[in-house]
Design an enzyme around this catalytic site. Structure first.
Site, PDB file in Angstrom:
ATOM      1  N   CYS A 119      -4.221  -7.349   3.005  1.00 32.72           N
ATOM      2  CA  CYS A 119      -3.147  -6.434   3.400  1.00 32.72           C
ATOM      3  C   CYS A 119      -3.284  -5.898   4.822  1.00 32.72           C
ATOM      4  O   CYS A 119      -2.396  -5.192   5.302  1.00 32.72           O
ATOM      5  CB  CYS A 119      -3.069  -5.269   2.418  1.00 32.72           C
ATOM      6  N   HIS A 409       6.156  -4.079   0.643  1.00 33.01           N
ATOM      7  CA  HIS A 409       4.852  -4.442   1.182  1.00 33.01           C
ATOM      8  C   HIS A 409       4.665  -5.961   1.226  1.00 33.01           C
ATOM      9  O   HIS A 409       4.034  -6.540   0.359  1.00 33.01           O
ATOM     10  CB  HIS A 409       3.744  -3.781   0.347  1.00 33.01           C
ATOM     11  N   CYS A 439      -6.036   0.029   3.132  1.00 32.16           N
ATOM     12  CA  CYS A 439      -7.026  -0.669   2.317  1.00 32.16           C
ATOM     13  C   CYS A 439      -6.627  -2.135   2.241  1.00 32.16           C
ATOM     14  O   CYS A 439      -5.512  -2.506   2.596  1.00 32.16           O
ATOM     15  CB  CYS A 439      -7.074  -0.069   0.915  1.00 32.16           C
TER      16      CYS A 439
END
Length: 455
Positions: A119, A409, A439
């Site tokens: 991510c 996302h 994160c």
């Protein structure tokens, strides 16, 4: 005095000038190049399986790159290098940076490579760009990220793959028939990709649920935070704040001009949803988790000297950054807790110096757990080797235009959205320093300090 003056005027340039006449130092370092964010754009972030469903990843990446060229008026041959992030790779375009750049019309003399770091892949793309410029190798780099969850690679089983490869090498009809005869029904079972840790075999949602439980984060707290994210995102979208979003004509379909996952609900509606991962007593649901998303982002990063020479007015300075990693089993999603104090110390700042916070919202429970960890002296002393807690960001400065829970996302595109949003919020709110934190799978994390460019 500052408060009185700024309350008299809504103009953000005036507020910036007054505020910084009184307060903070710049983070410029002697002998170190100033590196700036000139501009950033992104395609609308759409729920997977919707309007982008028939495209390929490089189509979205190309649209973001073309949008950046249109927004900045940048000559295509002025870019020295292109770095793009992606997580779930399309095998036909393994170096999606290169394919998208060629499709967007960049010079074929401009090198491009693709990075992956879950991510924080586009964060890695941006900091790679910063490194290239700081080292004197480049003056202008485009960084970005793309994720396409509408068409993920689904593989044959290992046994079936071995059989197919052997068939390809078989020399005689008898050998081929023998191999075909060896195929069993179990061979036909496909391998589906999963958002799971290779090292622990645990899905990220399951880990988020355990993390929320470990920090005593209730279902109510998670649903309240999710509702906050959607409500603020809707307000920002309706108020024209999400100016990084470009319109995109999807071939064979309509023009898409806004994110489609922003859906403010009521607490009663959220409460009706069942746990998605740990059943029946878990607290993580579809509504308080980020959803599978298609999208791409791109930013133009330059040395300040080059940007000014080309007539650009940068949006922000990209300052100190850190990467962290910790236990992928029990601390998978605690990257922001570890990265935030490190980047603040590196910059010589405190939490109170930061005007704008943008944290990646993987799950509401993950955000709340990080905020509780950051507020805990015990956690700081026991796990981080620190004497005292770093403290949690004040909510009035935190993700005030929504976040990944509501905006969407696309794994490798979110980092650029975070950085561009910080730059825009600093301009709008008259702040000087912003902090991005995220994160990532593997128990990794990232944080960066961004400084407003003088208006």
């Amino acid at each position: 005095y500052y408060t009185t003056l700024t309350s008299l005027c809504d103009n953000s340039t005036f507020r910036w000038t007054i505020k910084h006449s009184f307060s903070k130092k710049t983070l410029a370092k002697p002998g170190v190049k100033n590196i700036v964010l000139v501009d950033g754009v992104r395609t609308p972030f759409l729920q997977s399986g919707t309007t982008y469903a028939d495209l390929m990843p490089h189509d979205l990446a190309r649209a973001a790159l073309q949008g950046l060229l249109n927004r900045t008026g940048l000559p295509k041959d002025a870019v020295d290098y292109i770095v793009y992030g992606t997580v779930i790779q399309e095998v036909k375009t393994s170096n999606v940076a290169r394919e998208a750049a060629l499709g967007a019309g960049f010079s074929d003399k401009t090198p491009a490579h693709t990075v992956t770091m879950a991510c924080i892949s586009s964060n890695q793309a941006m900091t790679t760009a910063v490194g290239l410029i700081a080292a004197g190798q480049c003056d202008a780099v485009v960084a970005g990220g793309v994720e396409f969850m509408s068409d993920v690679p689904i593989r044959h089983s290992r046994k079936m793959r071995k059989t197919m490869l052997s068939l390809n090498k078989a020399k005689t009809l008898g050998a081929r028939l023998s191999l075909l005869g060896s195929i069993r029904l179990a061979h036909l079972s496909p391998e589906l990709p999963a958002v799971a840790e290779f090292s622990t075999a645990e899905t990220m949602g399951h880990s988020a649920d355990r993390l929320a439980a470990a920090f005593g984060v209730s279902r109510l707290e998670q649903d309240e935070f999710a509702l906050r994210s959607h409500t603020l995102a809707k307000k920002a979208q309706d108020g024209g704040m999400l100016s990084d979003v470009i319109s995109f004509k999807v071939p064979g379909r309509d023009i898409v001009s806004k994110d489609n996952g922003i859906r403010p609900a009521t607490m009663e509606q959220l409460a009706k949803l069942k746990p998605a991962f740990i059943k029946p007593h878990g607290t993580v649901t579809a509504a308080n988790s980020s959803f599978l998303t298609d999208g791409a982002s791109a930013v133009l990063i330059m040395s300040e000297e080059k940007a000014l020479a080309m007539g650009y007015k940068p949006k922000a300075y990209l300052r100190d950054f850190v990467y962290v990693s910790q236990d992928p089993k029990d601390q998978l999603l605690l990257g922001p807790t570890y990265a935030t104090p490190k980047v603040l110390e590196k910059s010589g700042l405190t939490l109170n110096d930061i005007d704008v916070f943008e944290f990646h919202e993987a799950f509401a429970g993950q955000i709340m757990a990080n905020l509780k960890a950051m507020e805990s002296d015990w956690f700081a002393q026991t796990y981080m080797g620190r004497k005292t807690k770093v403290g949690a960001p004040p909510m009035e400065k935190f993700n005030t235009w929504g976040g990944s829970l509501s905006l969407g996302h696309p794994f490798a595109a979110t980092g650029c959205r975070l950085v561009t949003t910080v730059a825009h919020r600093l301009q709008k709110e008259g702040g000087q320093y912003g902090l991005v934190a995220a994160c990532a799978a593997g128990g990794q994390g990232h944080a960066m300090v961004i400084e407003a460019y003088p208006q």
